[in-house]
Enzyme design. Structure first.
Site, mmCIF file in Angstrom:
data_model
loop_
_atom_site.group_PDB
_atom_site.id
_atom_site.type_symbol
_atom_site.label_atom_id
_atom_site.label_comp_id
_atom_site.label_asym_id
_atom_site.label_seq_id
_atom_site.Cartn_x
_atom_site.Cartn_y
_atom_site.Cartn_z
ATOM 1 N N LEU A 175 -7.139 34.879 -41.625
ATOM 2 C CA LEU A 175 -7.579 33.333 -42.660
ATOM 3 C C LEU A 175 -6.427 32.504 -42.001
ATOM 4 C CD1 LEU A 175 -7.609 35.105 -45.913
ATOM 5 C CD2 LEU A 175 -9.450 34.150 -44.889
ATOM 6 N N GLY B 67 -0.874 33.269 -40.434
ATOM 7 C CA GLY B 67 0.373 33.585 -39.720
ATOM 8 C C GLY B 67 0.096 33.658 -38.140
ATOM 9 N N LYS B 68 -1.287 33.735 -37.652
ATOM 10 C CA LYS B 68 -1.655 33.644 -36.251
ATOM 11 C C LYS B 68 -0.981 32.681 -35.337
ATOM 12 C CE LYS B 68 -5.874 32.048 -37.091
ATOM 13 N NZ LYS B 68 -6.002 31.971 -38.602
ATOM 14 N N SER B 69 -0.836 31.486 -35.700
ATOM 15 C CA SER B 69 -0.354 30.680 -34.552
ATOM 16 C C SER B 69 1.224 30.915 -34.772
ATOM 17 C CB SER B 69 -0.447 29.133 -35.075
ATOM 18 O OG SER B 69 -1.766 28.905 -35.117
ATOM 19 N N SER C 16 -11.932 32.409 -36.275
ATOM 20 C CA SER C 16 -13.011 33.332 -35.668
ATOM 21 C C SER C 16 -13.331 34.193 -36.892
ATOM 22 C CB SER C 16 -12.591 33.824 -34.393
ATOM 23 O OG SER C 16 -11.276 34.638 -34.498
#
Ligand SMILES: Nc1ncnc2c1ncn2[C@@H]1O[C@H](COP(=O)(O)OP(=O)(O)OP(=O)(O)O)[C@@H](O)[C@H]1O
Ligand SMILES: Nc1ncnc2c1ncn2[C@@H]1O[C@H](COP(=O)(O)OS(=O)(=O)O)[C@@H](O)[C@H]1O
Length: 199
Positions: free
Chosen positions: A33, A37-39, A106
């Site tokens: 989502l 915290g992906k980036s 994605s």
């Protein structure tokens, strides 16, 4: 319209390139989502690998939408085209023997699976990293104030609120960013790569 009369030109193979470059190339595909915290985690991992002298590059959802994909919005079709193009770009980086880190929501299983197939059919490793955090946590974080706007109806088709997020079924790495610190998450990924002899 699709191109006709084109022929694949076989150059240096991936295996030859690995032995000449001394580094394996592959894709680390972050999904989750907005605000999970992906980036943040991808960036910290990129820095660690760069400091260890690996060739590594990060493709980030927001950033890519300023350039290559600036013609795309957030409908299901546009998101799928976004991911299709990035799958191809990431495959090229991986094939060049770089560690390619992608950081995109994605949200659709099918497109993520297509990204995997695109890599695996030519022998390039593809590692899916699910950055998991419950909706109420990412809404509390709301680093860009987008959830607030989505709740107020100012942003349509917002992932998790008014557009779907299909969770990975069997990701190689599952990070719970409401339980793991950023450092712990980076460590989990780093140890996985060492364990799989990808570093
Ligand atoms: N344990 C944690 N791991 C990762 N991020 C955390 C954690 N705890 C708090 N955060 C914070 O959560 C926010 C995550 O934002 P980030 O932009 O990295 O998310 P994202 O998944 O890349 O979102 P988007 O899809 O909108 O780009 C940052 O402000 C980060 O500092
Ligand atoms: N409707 C929306 N849904 C999700 N993210 C949005 C939306 N509108 C703007 N954004 C911003 O765009 C980023 C997501 O872009 P992508 O990762 O490229 O999305 S994806 O769904 O096509 O993979 C989020 O970080 C957020 O800042």
């Amino acid at each position: 319209m699709t191109a006709k009369n084109i022929t694949w030109h076989q150059g240096i193979s991936y295996e030859e390139r690995i032995s000449l470059r001394g580094q394996k190339g592959y894709t680390l595909w972050f999904t989750g989502l907005s605000g999970s915290g992906k980036s943040t985690i991808a960036c910290a991992l990129e820095e660690l690998l760069l400091k260890k002298k690996y060739s590594v590059y990060r493709l980030d959802g927001d950033n890519i939408r300023f350039g290559l994909n600036k013609d795309l919005g957030f409908s299901e079709d546009d998101r799928n085209e976004n991911i299709r193009r990035i799958s191809e770009v990431s495959k090229l980086f991986a094939d060049s023997c770089a560690i390619s880190i992608t950081s995109f929501i994605s949200p659709y299983l099918k497109e993520r699976n297509n990204a995997r197939l695109l890599h695996e059919e030519v022998g390039l490793p593809f590692i899916e990293i699910f950055v998991d955090a419950p909706l109420h946590i990412v809404e509390e974080r709301d680093p860009k104030g987008l959830y607030k706007k989505a709740r107020a109806g100012e942003i349509k088709e917002f992932t998790g609120i008014s557009a779907p997020y299909e969770k990975p079924v069997n990701p190689e790495i599952h990070i719970k960013s409401d339980e793991n610190t950023i450092e712990e998450s980076v460590d989990i990924i780093y140890k996985y790569l060492l364990d799989k002899k990808l570093l």
